[in-house]
Design an enzyme around this catalytic site. Structure first.
Site, short mmCIF file in Angstrom:
data_model
loop_
_atom_site.label_atom_id
_atom_site.label_comp_id
_atom_site.label_asym_id
_atom_site.label_seq_id
_atom_site.Cartn_x
_atom_site.Cartn_y
_atom_site.Cartn_z
CG ASP A 56 -34.28 36.98 56.56
OD1 ASP A 56 -34.45 37.44 57.70
OD2 ASP A 56 -33.50 36.04 56.33
CB SER A 134 -41.35 45.84 72.87
OG SER A 134 -40.48 45.43 73.89
CE1 TYR A 148 -39.32 37.57 72.51
CE2 TYR A 148 -39.77 38.42 74.71
CZ TYR A 148 -40.13 38.27 73.38
OH TYR A 148 -41.30 38.85 72.94
CE LYS A 152 -39.45 41.34 71.27
NZ LYS A 152 -39.91 41.83 69.95
#
Length: 277
Positions: A56, A134, A148, A152
């Site tokens: 994880d 990415s 999001y 990135k």
């Protein structure tokens, strides 16, 4: 000479495609996922060439410990692929602090921890490669994907600095920027959606709908993407950024045109702020 890879998020999508491409090239892969049962089919298809690792990436301490154990067991990690991730859709106001922190943990802090963990081993051997998965959303953002894209953007900034730091040490950094590919990114059980506010139906509503409708219909082929990734890694001059997909190329080109036009419109004022003389 065969390489040893560590690929996170390896059970599906880009992760699985990269594992299969690496094996086809004659390499050995540690395929990592939160649930190793999801890797059973992949391991069975490549006996002795792929091993499963429970990982994880948001558990920073466990991730760093796992790297040490893998290096001890297999001798080295030649290529780290930070691929684990998920899609997130929602307006900035709709996105909770918890949702933002979760995506940052997954897309920034997890990859950063794994990167720190492999670097001492790569530095000692003066070779290695770090691949950061990415997105075209790591270069520009649009309504509905602020969280999001923020994650990135952050990953790309970290990685660009990293590339300059480790190039003299014989280590490559490759930032991969896909457009829409036929992975599980937009699947109903994978895509995270913030609770919607009526005020953003006009701007974010179409993004929610189009992402959901795109699942299984995206133009990009993950297997082709993985093959291009390996080609870039093996090149004498590996690019810092690798854009993938016609949609990504078209969108980034349009973004550059817009940025250049805005710069030209405001250049005189931009240059007017130094001390006189």
């Amino acid at each position: 000479m065969s390489r040893t890879w560590l690929v996170t998020g390896a059970s599906s999508g880009f992760g699985r495609a990269i594992v299969e491409a690496a094996v086809a090239a004659g390499d050995f892969v540690v395929a990592a996922a939160r649930r190793t049962a999801a890797l059973d089919e992949l391991v069975a298809a490549h006996p002795g060439r792929v091993v499963a690792q429970r990982l994880d990436v948001t558990d920073v301490a466990a991730a760093e410990s796992a790297v040490g154990e893998l290096v001890e067991r297999y001798g080295r990690i030649d290529v780290l692929v930070n691929n684990a991730g998920r899609g997130v859709v929602g307006a900035v106001e709709e996105t909770t602090d918890r949702e933002l922190r979760e995506v940052m943990d997954l897309h920034l802090f997890g990859p950063a921890a794994l990167t720190r963990a492999v670097l001492p081993h790569m530095r000692r051997r003066r070779s290695g490669a770090i691949v950061q998965m990415s997105s075209m959303g790591g270069r520009f953002a649009f309504a509905g994907v602020g969280a999001y894209c923020a994650s990135k953007f952050a990953l790309e900034g970290l990685s660009e600095a990293l590339a300059a730091e480790v190039a003299p040490l014989g280590i490559k950094v490759l930032i991969v920027e896909p457009g829409a590919f036929r992975t599980g990114f937009a699947a109903a059980g994978t895509l995270r959606r913030s609770a919607a506010l009526p005020a953003y139906e006009e701007t974010v509503g179409p993004v929610r709908a189009s992402l959901a409708a795109s699942d299984g219909e995206q133009p990009g082929d993950p297997a082709k993407a993985a093959a291009v990734l390996l080609t870039a890694l093996d090149a004498e001059h590996t690019p810092l950024r690798l854009l993938l997909g016609n949609d990504a190329a078209d969108a980034l080109s349009a973004h550059w045109d817009g940025s250049r036009a805005e710069f030209a419109a405001w250049e005189e004022l931009s240059r007017s702020t130094d001390f006189d003389g």
